[in-house]
Design an enzyme around this catalytic site. Structure first.
Site, mmCIF file in Angstrom:
data_model
loop_
_atom_site.group_PDB
_atom_site.id
_atom_site.type_symbol
_atom_site.label_atom_id
_atom_site.label_comp_id
_atom_site.label_asym_id
_atom_site.label_seq_id
_atom_site.Cartn_x
_atom_site.Cartn_y
_atom_site.Cartn_z
ATOM 1 C CE LYS A 1 -0.225 -0.469 5.063
ATOM 2 N NZ LYS A 1 -1.068 -0.933 6.211
ATOM 3 C CE1 TYR B 1 13.676 31.564 4.427
ATOM 4 C CE2 TYR B 1 14.005 29.296 3.914
ATOM 5 C CZ TYR B 1 13.598 30.532 3.652
ATOM 6 O OH TYR B 1 13.315 30.766 2.353
HETATM 7 C C1 LIG Z 1 -0.156 -1.585 6.900
HETATM 8 C C2 LIG Z 1 -0.640 -2.942 7.357
HETATM 9 C C3 LIG Z 1 -0.016 -4.160 7.356
HETATM 10 C C4 LIG Z 1 1.441 -3.787 7.361
HETATM 11 O O1 LIG Z 1 1.974 -3.718 8.583
HETATM 12 P P1 LIG Z 1 3.564 -3.297 8.746
HETATM 13 O O2 LIG Z 1 3.652 -2.960 10.571
HETATM 14 O O3 LIG Z 1 4.016 -2.332 7.982
HETATM 15 O O4 LIG Z 1 4.342 -4.439 8.675
HETATM 16 C C5 LIG Z 1 -0.484 -5.351 7.563
HETATM 17 N N1 LIG Z 1 -2.084 -5.499 7.791
HETATM 18 C C6 LIG Z 1 -2.576 -4.349 7.556
HETATM 19 C C7 LIG Z 1 -4.112 -4.544 7.930
HETATM 20 C C8 LIG Z 1 -2.469 -3.216 7.295
HETATM 21 O O5 LIG Z 1 -2.823 -2.092 7.388
#
Ligand SMILES: *Cc1c(COP(=O)(O)O)cnc(C)c1O
Length: 347
Positions: free
Chosen positions: A38, A247
């Site tokens: 994702k 800055y």
């Molecule tokens: C993002 C996510 C993962 C992966 O989690 P990590 O902590 O990045 O390993 C797994 N399951 C779900 C439902 C998620 O939203």
């Protein structure tokens, strides 16, 4: 535009990525590891990452929404499958029916929406995180009998900590599994893989640690860095004692020394938390960030390296665990903040 070389690069290590996934697959014991890709594979490029991991033998991929699914659905070959974690809305249905991806059904509403299609799906159970998922007590009325359920899932809230919530969630999930049948069961994210075999079930869903993140001490010696930002030197200058830099003059020179101005800044995701705090390097020489990070520019101290000139390239120290400790940003944010101006360079 693509042919104009960028002034900042993201060096991405394919071997490290693949070996991290293989390590997580091995740590998952009899379960097989999938991959959360994702958010554009946490910023590193979902298409490349998916291709490399399919080659390595990964079967299950997880994205957040149907736009992300559309980006990579054509890459799902050799029985690879794709799950959409945020579920299915009415406005997704037309797209979803044209794609092989499965929705993760998160509510009774979504079960009703998907059941008439007769197509495969996953189910998310709320085991105590209270984000997405169907409550255990609502499963009876959910009318799951007509669904073709592949994975029954839940998600861990605090697996990166040693807290009683971990065992509580496991117990809640086990109890829910008594009233639902799927092909496979899946609970663990990266951190929960390190919690041991009780948490593994049939498939695990690591994301962060594939990309170099170390959410638990057990993973620290096993997981390798994947992404290294690199920035080009736009100008070299010499500061005199009393000279102010950047800055709001957050650095004042105490002695004569050279600095480099680099082509990277907070617009690239190198946030203000690195002001007077981050570090670059060149051939092993440490070059600390001086003063405030600007939108497009950063200053570093060149005292440790006399050889550097305009046009040279520096590596950004971006070990996620260390950078997280130094800045207070999470390892997830350090990856997903990385901006759009880098040339991505897989090696
Ligand atoms: C993002 C996510 C993962 C992966 O989690 P990590 O902590 O990045 O390993 C797994 N399951 C779900 C439902 C998620 O939203």
């Amino acid at each position: 535009m693509e042919s104009i070389p960028a002034t900042a690069r993201l060096r991405l290590d394919k071997d490290a990525l693949v070996q991290n996934w293989q390590t997580l697959d091995r740590l998952s014991g009899t379960a097989s590891a999938g991959a959360a890709v994702k958010a554009n594979a946490y910023g590193l490029g979902a298409r490349n990452v998916t291709r490399f991991l399919i080659e390595a033998g990964c079967h299950d991929f997880y994205v957040a929404n149907w736009r992300e699914a559309a980006e990579i659905s054509e890459l799902m070959v050799d029985n690879a499958c794709l799950s959409v974690l945020n579920g299915i809305r009415d406005e997704d249905m037309a797209f979803a029916l044209n794609m092989s991806a499965k929705p993760v059904l998160n509510s009774i509403e979504q079960v009703r929406r998907w059941a008439p299609t007769g197509r495969p799906c996953d189910i998310m159970i709320n085991s105590g995180m209270n984000r997405l998922g169907i409550n255990r007590d609502d499963l009876e009325q959910a009318d799951l009998g007509t669904l073709a359920i592949d994975q029954v899932m839940s998600h861990m809230a605090s697996a990166d900590e040693d807290v009683s919530q971990n065992a509580d969630q496991l117990a809640q999930f086990r109890s829910a599994l008594e009233s639902i049948n799927g092909q496979r069961v899946s609970l663990a994210n990266s951190a929960a893989i390190a919690l041991g075999s009780d948490y593994h079930f049939d498939c695990t869903r690591p994301g962060l640690s594939i990309y170099g993140g170390k959410p638990r001490p057990e993973l620290e010696s096993l997981i390798q860095q994947v992404a290294t930002p690199q920035a080009q030197i736009l100008q070299v200058r010499e500061l005199q004692p009393g000279d102010k830099l950047g800055y709001n003059a957050q650095y004042t020179a105490q002695r004569i020394h050279r600095i480099a101005i680099l082509a990277m800044g907070y617009a690239d995701g190198y946030l203000r938390a690195f002001s007077n705090n981050g570090q670059f390097s060149h051939q092993g020489n440490a070059l600390p960030v001086l003063g405030r990070v600007s939108m497009d520019l950063i200053a570093v101290d060149l005292s440790a390296d006399d050889s550097l000139r305009e046009g040279g390239w520096l590596d950004c120290s971006y070990d996620l665990l260390q950078a997280s400790r130094d800045t207070g940003l999470s390892q997830y944010e350090l990856l997903t903040n990385l901006g759009q101006r880098f040339d991505e360079n897989w090696i």
